[in-house]
Structures are given as C-alpha cells and as structure tokens.
Design an enzyme around this catalytic site. Structure first.
Site, PDB file in Angstrom:
ATOM      1  N   ASP A  12      69.555  29.218  61.844  1.00 42.36           N
ATOM      2  CA  ASP A  12      69.059  28.007  62.527  1.00 42.36           C
ATOM      3  C   ASP A  12      69.682  27.963  63.912  1.00 42.36           C
ATOM      4  OD1 ASP A  12      67.861  25.654  63.220  1.00 42.36           O
ATOM      5  OD2 ASP A  12      69.280  24.402  62.133  1.00 42.36           O
ATOM      6  N   ILE A  13      69.337  28.952  64.709  1.00 41.31           N
ATOM      7  CA  ILE A  13      69.901  29.090  66.043  1.00 41.31           C
ATOM      8  C   ILE A  13      69.086  28.230  67.009  1.00 41.31           C
ATOM      9  CG2 ILE A  13      70.541  30.754  67.833  1.00 41.31           C
ATOM     10  CD1 ILE A  13      71.950  30.990  64.974  1.00 41.31           C
ATOM     11  N   GLU A  14      69.779  27.301  67.674  1.00 39.60           N
ATOM     12  CA  GLU A  14      69.043  26.329  68.492  1.00 39.60           C
ATOM     13  C   GLU A  14      69.567  26.222  69.910  1.00 39.60           C
ATOM     14  OE1 GLU A  14      68.138  22.610  66.707  1.00 39.60           O
ATOM     15  OE2 GLU A  14      67.698  23.472  64.741  1.00 39.60           O
ATOM     16  N   ASN A  15      70.523  27.059  70.302  1.00 39.61           N
ATOM     17  CA  ASN A  15      71.138  26.866  71.625  1.00 39.61           C
ATOM     18  C   ASN A  15      70.509  27.702  72.734  1.00 39.61           C
ATOM     19  OD1 ASN A  15      72.121  29.387  71.046  1.00 39.61           O
ATOM     20  ND2 ASN A  15      74.279  28.782  70.904  1.00 39.61           N
TER      21      ASN A  15
END
Ligand SMILES: *[C@@H]1O[C@H](CO)[C@@H](O)[C@H](O)[C@H]1NC(C)=O
Length: 295
Positions: A151-154
């Site tokens: 859940d990579i969101e950056n």
C-alpha cells in the site's frame, strides 16, 4: 463413484443461477489494524465475512531503517512481545482458510527503497520476521503470514518491482497491492508491471475522477476496464470505503453496489470481489454482512 453423483445437481444449480442472473459470489478483503476500536483480529475472521484480512501497516522500512510496525491501539510494537498474542489469532484466521497479509506503507509513515540491495534486504527481513523464515524475535510471534500487501502511497515508486521479485523468489508468498484508481499508479506502477501480484485491490475512493458519485459509475467502470486490461494479475478487487465516514469520497451504498456496480464490472477482466477500508468502519455499518453473497 458416489462423488460423481454430486455433479448433475451442482451443474443444474449453476445453470439456474446463470439464467436468473444471480451474481457469482466474489471474496471480501478487509484492512485491520489502524483503529483500536475495531475489535480483535480473531473476531474479524470469526465474522465469516472475509477471505483476506490485511494487517496494516508496516509503516517504516527501507533506506536501511529498522522496520516499524504500527497497529494503532491494538498493541505497542516498540515494546518487546506486546503484539505476539496476535500469533494465535492469525492461526485462528488461517485455520478457517482466511489469508492473512501484512501491508507495507499506508498514508503516513516513513518508507522508501534506495536500491536493489535495499529491496532485497527488506524482502529478507519480511521473510525472516513475518513469513516462513525464523528470525527472532518475531513481532507477531511464530505464525507465518500468507503474504505481503503493497500500500505504497508516497509517490516514490523506486525498487518496489525489485521487492516484488525478491519476495516471489522466496516461494509461496502471496503478493497483493492497493493502488489508487487513476491509471497508472504513481507509487505502484512499475511494481505492478512485474506481473507478480496475486490480487490487486484498487482504491476507488478519495479519487473523484475514477470513483462512483451521485449514482453514476461511468468513471469507475472506465477505470476498471483500463486497470484490468493494462495490468497482469491473478484477480482485481473493487476497493471501497465500508461507510460514508471511511473516506472523503467514493462510498457506494450496499444496494447500489450489488444492484448496479458489481453487475457492471464483474464480466470485465478478472474480477475477484471487493476490498474494504476498514474493519473499524465495517463493524459500525455491517457493510460486508449486507453485501456478502452478492459481490
Ligand atoms: C449484517 O447484515 C446481515 C444481512 O442483513 C445480517 O444477516 C447480519 O446478522 C448482520 N450482522 C450484524 C453483526 O449485524
């Protein structure tokens, strides 16, 4: 011989279901771990509503940092042994055939991969401390999780393809990902192009350009078609808020979901079911209980 007798009735049932236009039941995945008021992991699994429970989040990792687990009010990962009681709850889930995953990243946290070597060392860490390896002390105890969720969101997509490849190379590690619905995803685009992911739960919320709004699923269906035709994965899940309060936008009332949106997407691409953010909101509104069997 006796087993063969089962087949004609089963086939007849499938034919009847097909003729009546009854949706084939997909699975429900849920995130657990970011709200101490959501009840236990075992209660989530014992509800019988989920096929996947995703423990969120490993919020710090990479760049040589010591990885940090964040489970809100459930336990204090910085205190040795505080979260190991979850091991027996994980076993409870697994004994029911529910897959339990650890999610990397999330909306906050401090994470990123600086090189292929860094990705490989994170993969080794995850294997040793959460999967089939035998690192010590293991933050969640001895139980081996089924896989890893991205859940990579950056917005920094570097080397997650390397991480996916390194984890898959360990064997028997399920990989899932939670990209945002605008295609391609800024953080997970290259990782998803590896084709290594079993399930991709696309976040159709907090993204007005590709979410459901005011009874209109045109943008959602278009995004679903793009995703499922552009990425190679085992199956795709519609990621949704479990209540109006769970996200800024994108909520779909249960009746609209089962009566309109699911029928509109389930024949496009490899549809697997729905993902819910999160167990906390699902407990409040029983969203999964209302739609289970019709997704
Ligand atoms: C959730 O909704 C379903 C369907 O209406 C119902 O059968 C079930 O009892 C409900 N569960 C809870 C915990 O309210």
């Amino acid at each position: 011989m006796a087993a063969n007798l089962k087949w004609p009735p089963v086939l007849a049932l499938l034919l009847v279901a097909g003729m009546a236009g009854i949706a084939s039941a997909g699975n429900i995945a849920v995130y657990w771990g970011q709200n101490g008021g959501e009840g236990s992991l075992a209660d989530a699994c014992n509800s019988g509503n989920y096929a996947y429970v995703i423990i969120a989040f490993l919020s710090t990792f990479g760049n040589g940092q010591t990885p940090v687990l964040n489970l809100a009010g459930h336990c204090d990962p910085s205190s040795p042994g505080s979260c190991t009681f979850l091991s027996s709850e994980i076993q409870t889930c697994k004994s029911q055939g529910i897959k339990v995953l650890l999610s990397l990243g999330g909306g906050g946290g401090n994470y990123g991969l600086s090189s292929t070597d860094d990705a490989n060392s994170v993969a080794n860490y995850l294997w040793d401390y959460y999967l089939g390896g035998s690192g010590s002390p293991r933050p969640l105890g001895d139980a081996a999780l089924d896989g890893i969720d991205f859940d990579i969101e950056n917005g920094n997509s570097a080397h997650y393809d390397d991480l996916a490849n390194a984890l898959k190379a360990k064997g028997s590690v399920m990989l899932t990902a939670a990209p945002q619905c605008p295609y391609p995803d800024a953080s997970l685009g290259p990782a998803l192009q590896t084709g290594q992911f079993d399930n991709v739960w696309i976040q159709f919320y907090n993204n007005p350009g590709c979410s459901y709004a005011n009874g209109d699923d045109t943008n959602l269906v278009n995004a679903w078609r793009t995703w499922t035709s552009s990425v190679t994965a085992g199956s795709f899940y519609l990621g949704l808020p479990a209540s109006n309060d769970a996200a800024g936008s994108g909520y779909i009332a249960p009746g609209d979901l089962t009566g309109k949106v699911i029928p509109d997407i389930q024949s496009i691409g490899s549809y697997g079911g729905i993902m819910l953010w999160s167990r906390f909101y699902d407990v409040q509104k029983n969203y999964s209980g209302q739609v289970k069997g019709s997704v």
